[in-house]
Every structure is written in C-alpha cells, then in structure tokens.
Write an enzyme that holds these catalytic residues in place. Sequence first.
Site, short mmCIF file in Angstrom:
data_model
loop_
_atom_site.label_atom_id
_atom_site.label_comp_id
_atom_site.label_asym_id
_atom_site.label_seq_id
_atom_site.Cartn_x
_atom_site.Cartn_y
_atom_site.Cartn_z
N GLN A 144 42.24 44.89 52.96
CA GLN A 144 43.29 44.02 52.40
C GLN A 144 44.59 44.26 52.72
OE1 GLN A 144 44.41 43.59 48.18
NE2 GLN A 144 43.42 41.59 48.08
N VAL A 187 43.82 49.08 44.39
CA VAL A 187 44.75 50.34 44.96
C VAL A 187 44.42 51.48 44.38
CG1 VAL A 187 47.02 51.12 44.49
CG2 VAL A 187 46.88 48.80 45.49
N ASN A 226 36.12 36.04 40.90
CA ASN A 226 36.30 37.31 40.34
C ASN A 226 37.17 37.21 39.01
OD1 ASN A 226 39.63 39.20 40.72
ND2 ASN A 226 37.35 40.18 40.46
N GLY A 227 37.11 38.28 38.33
CA GLY A 227 37.40 37.87 36.84
C GLY A 227 36.58 38.33 35.78
N LYS A 258 42.80 36.13 48.67
CA LYS A 258 42.36 36.18 47.44
C LYS A 258 43.65 35.90 46.86
CE LYS A 258 41.19 39.84 44.19
NZ LYS A 258 42.13 40.38 43.35
N CYS A 273 48.08 39.85 43.39
CA CYS A 273 48.67 41.03 42.64
C CYS A 273 50.08 40.72 41.77
CB CYS A 273 48.90 42.37 43.33
SG CYS A 273 49.24 43.72 42.73
C1 FNR Z 1 43.31 45.62 40.82
N1 FNR Z 1 43.33 44.39 41.63
C2 FNR Z 1 43.78 44.40 42.88
N2 FNR Z 1 43.77 43.23 43.48
C3 FNR Z 1 43.99 43.06 44.63
O1 FNR Z 1 44.11 41.56 45.10
N3 FNR Z 1 44.51 44.01 45.53
C4 FNR Z 1 44.52 45.40 44.85
O2 FNR Z 1 44.90 46.31 45.69
C5 FNR Z 1 44.18 45.43 43.65
N4 FNR Z 1 44.51 46.79 42.88
C6 FNR Z 1 43.75 46.90 41.71
C7 FNR Z 1 43.70 48.01 41.02
C8 FNR Z 1 42.89 48.27 39.95
C9 FNR Z 1 42.95 49.78 39.28
C10 FNR Z 1 42.62 47.25 39.03
C11 FNR Z 1 41.77 47.32 37.79
C12 FNR Z 1 42.57 46.01 39.84
C13 FNR Z 1 42.66 43.43 40.85
C14 FNR Z 1 41.35 43.36 40.72
O3 FNR Z 1 40.85 43.14 42.40
C15 FNR Z 1 40.58 42.02 40.18
O4 FNR Z 1 41.22 40.74 40.80
C16 FNR Z 1 41.04 41.97 38.82
O5 FNR Z 1 41.02 43.44 38.19
C17 FNR Z 1 40.14 41.02 38.02
O6 FNR Z 1 38.74 41.63 38.39
P1 FNR Z 1 37.76 42.40 37.05
O7 FNR Z 1 38.53 43.64 36.77
O8 FNR Z 1 37.92 41.49 35.82
O9 FNR Z 1 36.43 42.56 37.55
#
Ligand code: FNR
Length: 356
Positions: free
Chosen positions: A92, A26, A233-234, A164, A123
Amino acid sequence: VDDLDPIPACTSTLTFQNGIFLAPMVRIGTLPTRLLSLEYGADLVWGPEIVDRAIIGCERKVNPTTGVVEYLKEHKQIFSCHPIERPYLVYQLGSANPDLAYQAIKIITQADDVAAVDLNCGCPKPFSTHAGMGANMLSTPVLLCNTLKAMRRAAPPHVAVTCKIRLLPTQEATIELVDKIVRTGAIECLTVHCRTKDMRPREPALLHRLREIVDHVNTLAAEMGRTIPVVCNGDVWDAVNAPRIKELTGVTSTMVARGAEANPSCFRPQGSLSIPDVIAPKWVRYSLALNNPIGNTKYCMAQLAFKPAESVAKDAGTKAKPMNKKQLSALRTGIAQAKTHEELATVFKIDVDQVR
Ligand code: FNR
C-alpha cells in the site's frame, strides 16, 4: 507522465473475489501478522501504508539466512516481505503526487516482490493527510485518478493496481467519486471503508450504504467490459461474521483490520484460536525465524487480545487448562519486560535453537 496516453492493460490473475483480506495497518501489518493471517485463511494481505518518498531511494537486500527481503534506507528498514507471501501480497502506497507514485511503484515492483499495489485514499491521520495524502485525496479526485494512472503505468502488467477509499458524507458524492475512479481503467479492485473521514473507529460502519455503490461499480465495470470487485471494510471482525456482511452489502470479498490486530486467526471460518495458548507463542516463533525487529514484535503482541475467555485451550490441540487471570497477567508482564526475542521465547518456554 502524459495523462492522455492510454492506460496499459493488466494481466494479473488475482480476481479479488470471494475472499477475506487482511487490511493495511501501519506498524501492525508487518511480516509476522501477514504470514499468520495467511496461515489462518486470509486470501490476500495488505502491507502497512508506506509513503512514496520513504520507499524511493531504498536499497533492496535479501537476508540469506531468513529469506526476508528488506527495503533499507540509511540502514533503516522501510519495508520487508518474504517470497512465500508474494502471490498474496498487496503493497500500500501513500501518495498525492503522480510522479512520486510512479517512482515508488517502480522501486517496489523492480524485483517482483508484490502481487498488487494499492493507493491509500482513506487514512484520516495527520501523518497521511498533511501532504494531501490518504483521506484528503477524496477531495482531490483529479489528483487521485492521475495518481492511480501513474501507478498503472509504473507497475508491470501482471501486478494489479487497487484503491482503498472511505465514504464521502453524501451517497451522491461517493458514487460520483467512485465513478471517476473506475473510469480511469487503472484499477482491478476497490476497497471501501464504510466510514466517512470524520467518523471515529468506535462509530458503527455505515454498511447499509455499500450496496448502491457495489451496484454502480458492477454496472459501470460491465459497460467497460471488465470486472471490478468492491471489497467491504469496516466492522468485519472475523470470517464467521463475513457471510452476513456480504449478504447485506452485495460484495463477495471483505477486509478485516482490528479483528486481525487483536487475533490474526480471525480468518478461520471455524472461529478464532486462543491468543495465550496458540497465537502468542506462534507470534514469537515467527518473529524469531524471520528476525522481525523486536520493537515491532512487542508492539504487535501488546495489541493481541489476551482476554481470559480467549485463553480456553479447546482449539489449541493441547490438553492445557485455560489460563487464569493471574497467569495471563504474568504473560503480559513478561512480554512488556522482554528486551530481546530470546527473552520473549523464555516467557513462552520456546527453545530458540529449534526455531532458528
Ligand atoms: C489502520 N487503517 C489503515 N488504513 C489504510 O488504508 N492504511 C493504513 O496503513 C492503515 N493503518 C491502520 C493501522 C491500525 C492500527 C488500524 C487499526 C487501522 C485503517 C484500516 O485499514 C481499516 O480501514 C479500518 O480499521 C476499518 O476496519 P476495521 O478495523 O473496522 O476492520
């Protein structure tokens, strides 16, 4: 939507295999982030989560100068994309309602702007979970599966549907859920964020739990006569790290969120490029050329990792000396104070007329 109807087949050419993807984020996952990520090696890019009611009722407009496609409601931009990212773009959706999900996917696929549509079931933030969306969908598997089926029915055959999720507290419950999702026959790919709903981002992702899930999905998909890749992811911070994580988990594709938020060149197999020397000025150029909303440009640029160590210009193709702490701090102040893209361009000594 009659749930007993057969699920239409998907003819998408996307394999979701052997790739590294930009995660949905987001505010961060807007056009400049996505285009920079693609330029630096991301194979697919997820847009930010947009909930069903927000996209339903939007008007689609193409900006004749920039080519940017805007989805507008009451003059407010809800989503924007560009034809050049179309083959790689995943929209998404946030939804906990199959009827609304159906309508939303009809809107976003009406003019063929995206290659795939993804359901956010991960989320944990209140803006998503309050209406039963996001990670709350993990505890309502029937609703989750019906929403995926509605998305498959709404999308044209060549547009893939994906999902997801996060891990559930126990491995057994996670496998049970994944089993139900795969058996819908509605999805082409499953991303697993290897944290549970209650885990905070700073806690290490539970990557060791993924292999068993991958094995289960591979076996089940084979029984169904199809291939459904699992994406890890993660804590995948960059392309340099990805091979180790693939080996550990058994996936062939990974997805990066915070690594790309800090530096969208993290997708380069050779390593990331300098933020102050290369990425930040490029961010400004892309934003200018695409007429990105200035508030979004400033927000995203404020998240970039302006660390002194990353200011080294060795990769930048310039002979510029690495910036010192004082210069970096001046740059950040310039970004914070800029009110327009023109002012941002001045901070980076960019000639606006050459970009537009
Ligand atoms: C997210 N994440 C997220 N997940 C999702 O499914 N939809 C979304 O819109 C968002 N928005 C979002 C905004 C921001 C600023 C962050 C940091 C994270 C979660 C993201 O997609 C992911 O699953 C997690 O951040 C874990 O991955 P990383 O950060 O460990 O690479």
